[in-house]
Design a protein around this motif. Structure first.
Motif, PDB file in Angstrom:
ATOM      1  N   ILE A  64       0.707  -1.095   0.092  1.00 26.32           N
ATOM      2  CA  ILE A  64      -0.129   0.038   0.049  1.00 26.32           C
ATOM      3  C   ILE A  64       0.971   1.005   0.123  1.00 26.32           C
ATOM      4  O   ILE A  64       1.490   1.527   1.084  1.00 26.32           O
ATOM      5  CB  ILE A  64      -0.910  -0.029   1.093  1.00 26.32           C
ATOM      6  CG1 ILE A  64      -1.621  -1.314   1.695  1.00 26.32           C
ATOM      7  CG2 ILE A  64      -1.892   1.152   1.116  1.00 26.32           C
ATOM      8  CD1 ILE A  64      -2.281  -1.405   2.911  1.00 26.32           C
ATOM      9  N   LEU A  92      -5.762   7.414   0.715  1.00 26.84           N
ATOM     10  CA  LEU A  92      -5.177   6.722   1.770  1.00 26.84           C
ATOM     11  C   LEU A  92      -4.205   7.647   2.653  1.00 26.84           C
ATOM     12  O   LEU A  92      -3.667   7.441   3.535  1.00 26.84           O
ATOM     13  CB  LEU A  92      -4.304   5.626   1.105  1.00 26.84           C
ATOM     14  CG  LEU A  92      -4.833   4.538   0.988  1.00 26.84           C
ATOM     15  CD1 LEU A  92      -4.170   3.631  -0.047  1.00 26.84           C
ATOM     16  CD2 LEU A  92      -5.132   3.677   2.099  1.00 26.84           C
ATOM     17  N   ALA A  97      -1.697   2.981  11.253  1.00 28.19           N
ATOM     18  CA  ALA A  97      -1.475   1.677  11.486  1.00 28.19           C
ATOM     19  C   ALA A  97      -3.094   0.756  11.219  1.00 28.19           C
ATOM     20  O   ALA A  97      -3.095  -0.355  10.641  1.00 28.19           O
ATOM     21  CB  ALA A  97      -0.815   1.042  12.736  1.00 28.19           C
ATOM     22  N   THR A 100      -4.009   1.031   7.784  1.00 27.73           N
ATOM     23  CA  THR A 100      -3.256   0.210   6.865  1.00 27.73           C
ATOM     24  C   THR A 100      -3.592  -1.414   7.158  1.00 27.73           C
ATOM     25  O   THR A 100      -3.731  -2.013   6.189  1.00 27.73           O
ATOM     26  CB  THR A 100      -1.829   0.427   6.981  1.00 27.73           C
ATOM     27  OG1 THR A 100      -1.310   1.906   7.242  1.00 27.73           O
ATOM     28  CG2 THR A 100      -0.941  -0.191   6.179  1.00 27.73           C
ATOM     29  N   GLY A 128       6.150  -2.421  14.163  1.00 30.54           N
ATOM     30  CA  GLY A 128       6.033  -3.827  14.377  1.00 30.54           C
ATOM     31  C   GLY A 128       4.514  -4.307  14.739  1.00 30.54           C
ATOM     32  O   GLY A 128       4.295  -5.401  15.361  1.00 30.54           O
TER      33      GLY A 128
HETATM   34  C1  LIG Z   1       0.233   6.507   1.451  1.00 31.03           C
HETATM   35  C2  LIG Z   1       0.367   6.482   2.955  1.00 31.03           C
HETATM   36  C3  LIG Z   1       0.098   7.490   3.808  1.00 31.03           C
HETATM   37  C4  LIG Z   1       0.498   7.133   5.076  1.00 31.03           C
HETATM   38  N1  LIG Z   1       0.321   8.268   5.963  1.00 31.03           N
HETATM   39  C5  LIG Z   1       0.433   8.148   7.601  1.00 31.03           C
HETATM   40  C6  LIG Z   1       0.199   9.338   8.343  1.00 31.03           C
HETATM   41  O1  LIG Z   1       0.230  10.332   7.884  1.00 31.03           O
HETATM   42  N2  LIG Z   1       0.353   8.684   9.747  1.00 31.03           N
HETATM   43  C7  LIG Z   1       0.372   7.615  10.019  1.00 31.03           C
HETATM   44  O2  LIG Z   1       0.495   7.427  11.301  1.00 31.03           O
HETATM   45  N3  LIG Z   1       0.728   6.795   9.334  1.00 31.03           N
HETATM   46  C8  LIG Z   1       0.576   6.841   7.845  1.00 31.03           C
HETATM   47  N4  LIG Z   1       0.719   5.553   6.998  1.00 31.03           N
HETATM   48  C9  LIG Z   1       0.842   4.599   7.528  1.00 31.03           C
HETATM   49  C10 LIG Z   1       2.046   3.977   7.928  1.00 31.03           C
HETATM   50  O3  LIG Z   1       3.138   4.480   6.989  1.00 31.03           O
HETATM   51  C11 LIG Z   1       2.357   2.492   8.170  1.00 31.03           C
HETATM   52  O4  LIG Z   1       2.279   1.780   7.004  1.00 31.03           O
HETATM   53  C12 LIG Z   1       1.515   1.999   9.204  1.00 31.03           C
HETATM   54  O5  LIG Z   1       1.158   2.951  10.295  1.00 31.03           O
HETATM   55  C13 LIG Z   1       2.202   0.803   9.781  1.00 31.03           C
HETATM   56  O6  LIG Z   1       3.069   1.206  10.690  1.00 31.03           O
HETATM   57  P1  LIG Z   1       4.597   0.460  10.557  1.00 31.03           P
HETATM   58  O7  LIG Z   1       5.276   1.379   9.303  1.00 31.03           O
HETATM   59  O8  LIG Z   1       5.296   0.990  11.904  1.00 31.03           O
HETATM   60  O9  LIG Z   1       4.518  -0.840  10.172  1.00 31.03           O
HETATM   61  P2  LIG Z   1       4.946  -2.188  11.072  1.00 31.03           P
HETATM   62  O10 LIG Z   1       3.950  -2.495  11.987  1.00 31.03           O
HETATM   63  O11 LIG Z   1       6.275  -1.867  11.703  1.00 31.03           O
HETATM   64  O12 LIG Z   1       5.364  -3.134   9.826  1.00 31.03           O
HETATM   65  C14 LIG Z   1       5.443  -4.627  10.140  1.00 31.03           C
HETATM   66  C15 LIG Z   1       5.425  -5.168   8.697  1.00 31.03           C
HETATM   67  O13 LIG Z   1       3.793  -4.934   8.071  1.00 31.03           O
HETATM   68  C16 LIG Z   1       4.009  -4.704   6.788  1.00 31.03           C
HETATM   69  N5  LIG Z   1       3.598  -3.375   6.042  1.00 31.03           N
HETATM   70  C17 LIG Z   1       3.432  -2.397   6.825  1.00 31.03           C
HETATM   71  N6  LIG Z   1       3.313  -1.412   6.211  1.00 31.03           N
HETATM   72  C18 LIG Z   1       2.885  -1.614   5.087  1.00 31.03           C
HETATM   73  C19 LIG Z   1       2.396  -1.182   3.707  1.00 31.03           C
HETATM   74  N7  LIG Z   1       2.163   0.063   3.418  1.00 31.03           N
HETATM   75  N8  LIG Z   1       2.310  -1.939   2.768  1.00 31.03           N
HETATM   76  C20 LIG Z   1       2.537  -3.424   2.805  1.00 31.03           C
HETATM   77  N9  LIG Z   1       2.874  -4.059   3.621  1.00 31.03           N
HETATM   78  C21 LIG Z   1       3.260  -3.382   4.834  1.00 31.03           C
HETATM   79  C22 LIG Z   1       5.514  -4.869   6.402  1.00 31.03           C
HETATM   80  O14 LIG Z   1       5.722  -6.272   6.089  1.00 31.03           O
HETATM   81  C23 LIG Z   1       6.264  -4.647   7.337  1.00 31.03           C
HETATM   82  O15 LIG Z   1       7.516  -5.381   7.601  1.00 31.03           O
HETATM   83  C24 LIG Z   1       0.497   5.846   5.808  1.00 31.03           C
HETATM   84  C25 LIG Z   1       0.616   4.715   4.779  1.00 31.03           C
HETATM   85  C26 LIG Z   1       0.521   5.197   3.577  1.00 31.03           C
HETATM   86  C27 LIG Z   1       0.810   3.977   2.678  1.00 31.03           C
END
Ligand SMILES: Cc1cc2nc3c(=O)[nH]c(=O)nc-3n(C[C@H](O)[C@H](O)[C@H](O)COP(=O)(O)OP(=O)(O)OC[C@H]3O[C@@H](n4cnc5c(N)ncnc54)[C@H](O)[C@@H]3O)c2cc1C
Length: 261
Positions: A64, A92, A97, A100, A128
């Motif tokens: 995503i 999006l 999280a 997502t 995580g």
């Molecule tokens: C376009 C966009 C805008 C965003 N804007 C914000 C924002 O403004 N504020 C906010 O708090 N969050 C935002 N997010 C969400 C954020 O970036 C994380 O995807 C989400 O919060 C998951 O947290 P993390 O990255 O700590 O994932 P973790 O829980 O650390 O991830 C663990 C595992 O989950 C999977 N995973 C995580 N994210 C994704 C993904 N996007 N696609 C596929 N697999 C994935 C992977 O396997 C990863 O190793 C946004 C995401 C997108 C895609």
């Protein structure tokens, strides 16, 4: 029957780049180059090894993210995954999280699955939490933070290493697993792999394809809000301790003063 493996991979801002927040306090993703999260390369690697051991298997990589997130999918395809799914939608923007995990769960259901493989954490958000949230939404067992993983006889088994002990875990498929950076070096894409990836299918989906309403995701649907952000202070010269017999003592005093010890 073919083992259907879905690997969740995240496109993250390059940590070596200069990263900023946009005006609405979301990460300014246009301002910095991105790449496949290094920790998700381990997830792709483990999926490839599981597929190699299976009679028949198909690996779909799922992300995503914005348009450029296709780069992360291409890298995973060039490592050897079979096909990719990219979820992209303007609504999006600002999804947290919880949102997502909703989108990932719907996308995984759309793809079809026996095993879902995630990284241990993303290299940007680093929470995580996604693997557990995904398992909860899909009603599946979760076997997380594995440094060894294999699939046999309809079960996934693996080893989770803790500070004091290692646990041997197993779950019946379908299941969600996450793998650590101790699970084995991820392979480099070969030239043949890079060329082959150009022809592999990448399906693009938006929120309406997944039956998700705009207010379930984005800033509006987020359970968390960022109220304020402050620029990291510029680096200062630091304290130099010259050892003239009292160096260790001075160092210990400095660390104690900073509450490090
Ligand atoms: C376009 C966009 C805008 C965003 N804007 C914000 C924002 O403004 N504020 C906010 O708090 N969050 C935002 N997010 C969400 C954020 O970036 C994380 O995807 C989400 O919060 C998951 O947290 P993390 O990255 O700590 O994932 P973790 O829980 O650390 O991830 C663990 C595992 O989950 C999977 N995973 C995580 N994210 C994704 C993904 N996007 N696609 C596929 N697999 C994935 C992977 O396997 C990863 O190793 C946004 C995401 C997108 C895609």
């Amino acid at each position: 029957m073919s083992l259907r493996i879905v690997v969740c991979v995240k496109y993250v801002p390059d940590a070596t780049g200069d990263r900023h927040f946009a005006e609405d306090l979301t990460v300014d993703r246009d301002d910095v180059d991105g790449l496949l999260s290094e920790l998700d390369e381990y997830a792709v690697e483990q999926a490839l090894q599981i597929a190699d051991e299976a009679d028949e298997a198909e690996i779909t990589v799922l992300t995503i993210g914005p348009e450029d997130a296709k780069d992360a999918l291409r890298k995973a395809l060039s490592m050897g995954a079979d096909k990719a799914v990219h979820v992209e939608d303007d609504d999006l923007h600002g999804t947290d999280a919880v949102g997502t995990s909703l989108v990932l769960a719907k996308a995984v259901e759309h793809i079809g699955y026996d095993l879902i493989v995630c990284g241990m954490a993303s290299t940007d958000g680093g929470m995580g939490v996604l693997p557990a949230m995904l398992a909860e939404r899909l009603g599946l067992p979760q076997v997380t933070l594995l440094s060894e993983v294999s699939v046999e006889d309809g079960k996934v088994t693996g080893r989770r290493d803790g500070d004091a002990a290692s646990e041997q875990l197993e779950a019946a498929l379908p299941a969600v697993v996450s793998v650590t950076d101790q699970s084995g070096e991820a392979r480099y894409p070969s030239f043949k792999g890079i060329m082959a990836a150009k022809k592999k299918p990448v399906e693009s989906l938006d929120l309406s394809d997944l039956g998700i309403e705009a207010d379930e995701v984005g800033l509006e649907g987020a359970w968390t809000a960022v109220d304020e952000a402050t620029e990291r202070p510029a680096r200062t010269a630091g304290t130099v301790v010259t050892d003239e017999g009292e160096g260790a003592k001075q160092l210990a005093e400095f660390l104690a003063g900073q509450k490090f010890i």
